[in-house]
Design a protein around this motif. Sequence first.
Motif, PDB file in Angstrom:
ATOM      1  N   ASN A 180       1.777  12.931  -2.459  1.00 24.68           N
ATOM      2  CA  ASN A 180       2.442  12.942  -1.164  1.00 24.68           C
ATOM      3  C   ASN A 180       2.198  11.602  -0.492  1.00 24.68           C
ATOM      4  O   ASN A 180       1.350  10.821  -0.933  1.00 24.68           O
ATOM      5  CB  ASN A 180       1.953  14.109  -0.294  1.00 24.68           C
ATOM      6  CG  ASN A 180       0.438  14.086  -0.104  1.00 24.68           C
ATOM      7  OD1 ASN A 180      -0.110  13.210   0.561  1.00 24.68           O
ATOM      8  ND2 ASN A 180      -0.255  15.048  -0.734  1.00 24.68           N
ATOM      9  N   TYR A 181       2.931  11.325   0.569  1.00 27.94           N
ATOM     10  CA  TYR A 181       2.823   9.998   1.194  1.00 27.94           C
ATOM     11  C   TYR A 181       1.479   9.779   1.855  1.00 27.94           C
ATOM     12  O   TYR A 181       0.995   8.644   1.943  1.00 27.94           O
ATOM     13  CB  TYR A 181       3.970   9.770   2.183  1.00 27.94           C
ATOM     14  CG  TYR A 181       3.982  10.671   3.414  1.00 27.94           C
ATOM     15  CD1 TYR A 181       3.227  10.382   4.544  1.00 27.94           C
ATOM     16  CD2 TYR A 181       4.793  11.807   3.456  1.00 27.94           C
ATOM     17  CE1 TYR A 181       3.260  11.195   5.666  1.00 27.94           C
ATOM     18  CE2 TYR A 181       4.835  12.615   4.564  1.00 27.94           C
ATOM     19  CZ  TYR A 181       4.066  12.319   5.668  1.00 27.94           C
ATOM     20  OH  TYR A 181       4.106  13.125   6.778  1.00 27.94           O
ATOM     21  N   HIS A 182       0.814  10.857   2.285  1.00 28.16           N
ATOM     22  CA  HIS A 182      -0.474  10.692   2.940  1.00 28.16           C
ATOM     23  C   HIS A 182      -1.566  10.310   1.942  1.00 28.16           C
ATOM     24  O   HIS A 182      -2.474   9.538   2.266  1.00 28.16           O
ATOM     25  CB  HIS A 182      -0.858  11.985   3.658  1.00 28.16           C
ATOM     26  CG  HIS A 182      -2.092  11.875   4.498  1.00 28.16           C
ATOM     27  ND1 HIS A 182      -2.149  11.125   5.658  1.00 28.16           N
ATOM     28  CD2 HIS A 182      -3.321  12.405   4.342  1.00 28.16           C
ATOM     29  CE1 HIS A 182      -3.352  11.206   6.187  1.00 28.16           C
ATOM     30  NE2 HIS A 182      -4.088  11.971   5.405  1.00 28.16           N
ATOM     31  N   ASP A 183      -1.485  10.833   0.726  1.00 22.92           N
ATOM     32  CA  ASP A 183      -2.486  10.554  -0.308  1.00 22.92           C
ATOM     33  C   ASP A 183      -2.075   9.413  -1.235  1.00 22.92           C
ATOM     34  O   ASP A 183      -2.759   9.153  -2.229  1.00 22.92           O
ATOM     35  CB  ASP A 183      -2.724  11.804  -1.166  1.00 22.92           C
ATOM     36  CG  ASP A 183      -3.412  12.912  -0.396  1.00 22.92           C
ATOM     37  OD1 ASP A 183      -4.293  12.605   0.423  1.00 22.92           O
ATOM     38  OD2 ASP A 183      -3.059  14.087  -0.611  1.00 22.92           O
ATOM     39  N   TRP A 184      -0.984   8.734  -0.931  1.00 22.88           N
ATOM     40  CA  TRP A 184      -0.435   7.735  -1.848  1.00 22.88           C
ATOM     41  C   TRP A 184      -1.455   6.660  -2.188  1.00 22.88           C
ATOM     42  O   TRP A 184      -1.616   6.263  -3.335  1.00 22.88           O
ATOM     43  CB  TRP A 184       0.814   7.126  -1.238  1.00 22.88           C
ATOM     44  CG  TRP A 184       1.659   6.289  -2.142  1.00 22.88           C
ATOM     45  CD1 TRP A 184       1.958   4.955  -1.987  1.00 22.88           C
ATOM     46  CD2 TRP A 184       2.353   6.709  -3.328  1.00 22.88           C
ATOM     47  NE1 TRP A 184       2.794   4.528  -2.990  1.00 22.88           N
ATOM     48  CE2 TRP A 184       3.051   5.582  -3.831  1.00 22.88           C
ATOM     49  CE3 TRP A 184       2.453   7.915  -4.010  1.00 22.88           C
ATOM     50  CZ2 TRP A 184       3.821   5.631  -4.991  1.00 22.88           C
ATOM     51  CZ3 TRP A 184       3.233   7.976  -5.155  1.00 22.88           C
ATOM     52  CH2 TRP A 184       3.897   6.842  -5.637  1.00 22.88           C
ATOM     53  N   GLU A 185      -2.185   6.191  -1.181  1.00 20.73           N
ATOM     54  CA  GLU A 185      -3.193   5.150  -1.397  1.00 20.73           C
ATOM     55  C   GLU A 185      -4.607   5.680  -1.209  1.00 20.73           C
ATOM     56  O   GLU A 185      -5.553   4.899  -1.024  1.00 20.73           O
ATOM     57  CB  GLU A 185      -2.952   3.969  -0.460  1.00 20.73           C
ATOM     58  CG  GLU A 185      -1.612   3.272  -0.640  1.00 20.73           C
ATOM     59  CD  GLU A 185      -1.478   2.575  -1.991  1.00 20.73           C
ATOM     60  OE1 GLU A 185      -2.492   2.454  -2.707  1.00 20.73           O
ATOM     61  OE2 GLU A 185      -0.361   2.156  -2.332  1.00 20.73           O
ATOM     62  N   SER A 186      -4.779   6.986  -1.257  1.00 27.77           N
ATOM     63  CA  SER A 186      -6.092   7.587  -1.060  1.00 27.77           C
ATOM     64  C   SER A 186      -7.055   7.176  -2.173  1.00 27.77           C
ATOM     65  O   SER A 186      -6.727   7.247  -3.360  1.00 27.77           O
ATOM     66  CB  SER A 186      -5.969   9.116  -1.038  1.00 27.77           C
ATOM     67  OG  SER A 186      -7.225   9.731  -1.222  1.00 27.77           O
ATOM     68  N   LEU A 217       6.995   6.282   6.748  1.00 32.98           N
ATOM     69  CA  LEU A 217       6.047   7.354   6.444  1.00 32.98           C
ATOM     70  C   LEU A 217       4.627   6.823   6.310  1.00 32.98           C
ATOM     71  O   LEU A 217       3.677   7.411   6.830  1.00 32.98           O
ATOM     72  CB  LEU A 217       6.454   8.068   5.148  1.00 32.98           C
ATOM     73  CG  LEU A 217       7.593   9.067   5.239  1.00 32.98           C
ATOM     74  CD1 LEU A 217       7.930   9.618   3.858  1.00 32.98           C
ATOM     75  CD2 LEU A 217       7.246  10.219   6.167  1.00 32.98           C
ATOM     76  N   PHE A 218       4.475   5.721   5.625  1.00 25.67           N
ATOM     77  CA  PHE A 218       3.132   5.143   5.467  1.00 25.67           C
ATOM     78  C   PHE A 218       2.538   4.735   6.820  1.00 25.67           C
ATOM     79  O   PHE A 218       1.322   4.780   7.007  1.00 25.67           O
ATOM     80  CB  PHE A 218       3.177   3.929   4.538  1.00 25.67           C
ATOM     81  CG  PHE A 218       3.576   4.248   3.123  1.00 25.67           C
ATOM     82  CD1 PHE A 218       3.191   5.443   2.524  1.00 25.67           C
ATOM     83  CD2 PHE A 218       4.331   3.359   2.378  1.00 25.67           C
ATOM     84  CE1 PHE A 218       3.551   5.748   1.216  1.00 25.67           C
ATOM     85  CE2 PHE A 218       4.703   3.641   1.068  1.00 25.67           C
ATOM     86  CZ  PHE A 218       4.318   4.837   0.486  1.00 25.67           C
ATOM     87  N   SER A 219       3.388   4.381   7.768  1.00 25.08           N
ATOM     88  CA  SER A 219       2.905   3.896   9.066  1.00 25.08           C
ATOM     89  C   SER A 219       2.272   4.991   9.909  1.00 25.08           C
ATOM     90  O   SER A 219       1.530   4.693  10.849  1.00 25.08           O
ATOM     91  CB  SER A 219       4.052   3.247   9.846  1.00 25.08           C
ATOM     92  OG  SER A 219       4.948   4.234  10.359  1.00 25.08           O
ATOM     93  N   ILE A 220       2.554   6.267   9.608  1.00 26.29           N
ATOM     94  CA  ILE A 220       1.986   7.351  10.422  1.00 26.29           C
ATOM     95  C   ILE A 220       0.703   7.917   9.814  1.00 26.29           C
ATOM     96  O   ILE A 220       0.165   8.899  10.303  1.00 26.29           O
ATOM     97  CB  ILE A 220       3.012   8.478  10.640  1.00 26.29           C
ATOM     98  CG1 ILE A 220       3.305   9.208   9.312  1.00 26.29           C
ATOM     99  CG2 ILE A 220       4.287   7.944  11.270  1.00 26.29           C
ATOM    100  CD1 ILE A 220       4.160  10.454   9.491  1.00 26.29           C
ATOM    101  N   HIS A 221       0.221   7.269   8.757  1.00 20.84           N
ATOM    102  CA  HIS A 221      -0.955   7.792   8.052  1.00 20.84           C
ATOM    103  C   HIS A 221      -2.141   7.990   8.990  1.00 20.84           C
ATOM    104  O   HIS A 221      -2.785   9.052   8.984  1.00 20.84           O
ATOM    105  CB  HIS A 221      -1.346   6.840   6.914  1.00 20.84           C
ATOM    106  CG  HIS A 221      -2.580   7.263   6.172  1.00 20.84           C
ATOM    107  ND1 HIS A 221      -3.858   6.966   6.626  1.00 20.84           N
ATOM    108  CD2 HIS A 221      -2.749   7.973   5.028  1.00 20.84           C
ATOM    109  CE1 HIS A 221      -4.741   7.465   5.792  1.00 20.84           C
ATOM    110  NE2 HIS A 221      -4.103   8.075   4.810  1.00 20.84           N
TER     111      HIS A 221
END
Length: 381
Positions: free
Chosen positions: A165-171, A266-270
């Motif tokens: 998902n976009y929230h875990d993309w760079e987790s 989407l990445f900006s709202i992480h």
Amino acid sequence: MNKLGFGFLRFPRVGNDLDWADIERMTDRFTGLGGKYFDTCYTYLDGDSEKAIKRCVIERKGRSSVEICDKLPGYYCKTEQDAGKYFDEMRRRCGTEYFDVLMLHSLNAEYYDIAERLDQFGFIEAQKRAGNAVRTGFSYHDRADLLDRILTEHPEVDVVQIQLNYHDWESAGIQARLCYETCVKHGKKVIVMEPLRGGSLAQLPESAEKLLRAAHPDWTPSMWGLRFAMSQPGVETVLSGMNAVSQIEENMADIEPLTQEEEQLLFSIHDAVAGSTAVPCTGCRYCEPHCPMNIAIPDYFDMLNQISRSPGEDWKIKPAYESVSSVRGKASDCMACGSCAEFCPQRIDIPEFMKKAAAALEWGGAVKARGRGLKASFLLP
């Protein structure tokens, strides 16, 4: 474009039983809109998920009109012969002789060692050769470097199921992008789980939702999350654990891939999303069967997150906690044994967060929390 698959994991109940009529309605609507792919596992809902596949899908739709993915609990096996016993029970529960996708469930470093020692990859490939599985693969919860090793050692598998998902993309913990890129490098199609992080990405902080609504007023947060996963070219299927007909109708809408600008939005709202989440639980319930105190861990974590998002409305949530904890263990009953945390795909320190849940949800909990050395900021990760 729509890549939606129906995950049979999160279903409404009537008392202690599943709401079978509701599941039938959802199944009818999903297939009526063109859906075919259903996902289950031996452990989901204590076996009721597989029974729902038989009762609500195969017996009502016919085997040839649907695709079924089931997952073998290799971590339960003590001998090589055990895989066959579980596989036979999976087929009996689901009411099918074969699976379109047969997976090993929830591989990580520990479970991969078991799979290797008991030749479980050999077992699922033997089922494919025998016509009992069309394709093989595994669901995965670990780092990208181990995934690369597994796919190097087992190039025979067809698909991999990962959390994306976009929230875990760079987790750093989940490594969604790195795991996705590893699958693509090895030429494996990706099946996505947790595209909305157990529903947490369907309920965004007001500031984050305003940014998304400004770009597309008619898109819900769920639409954004599913579009992100479906927009990745290596993704074949995106699973959603839907529990209402309205969710199916929304999620089955035809969509176009996100643009690069939309992905960046989407990445900006992480940070806003992370700041509103007290505990990063996805509600998978893998932890729950291993709690000796019968604590409703995911339910309490969901309540904790609700309070974190709306601190002034804890008075609405505490009665719900009292209702659940009257028949299940209380958060304060946690023995900190850690049995639950061993099975958490998100690697959450469950006993520590259970202290925070007790402090937030139990009447007088803040006083108890201070007595245990917790600060007033117990709602924050």
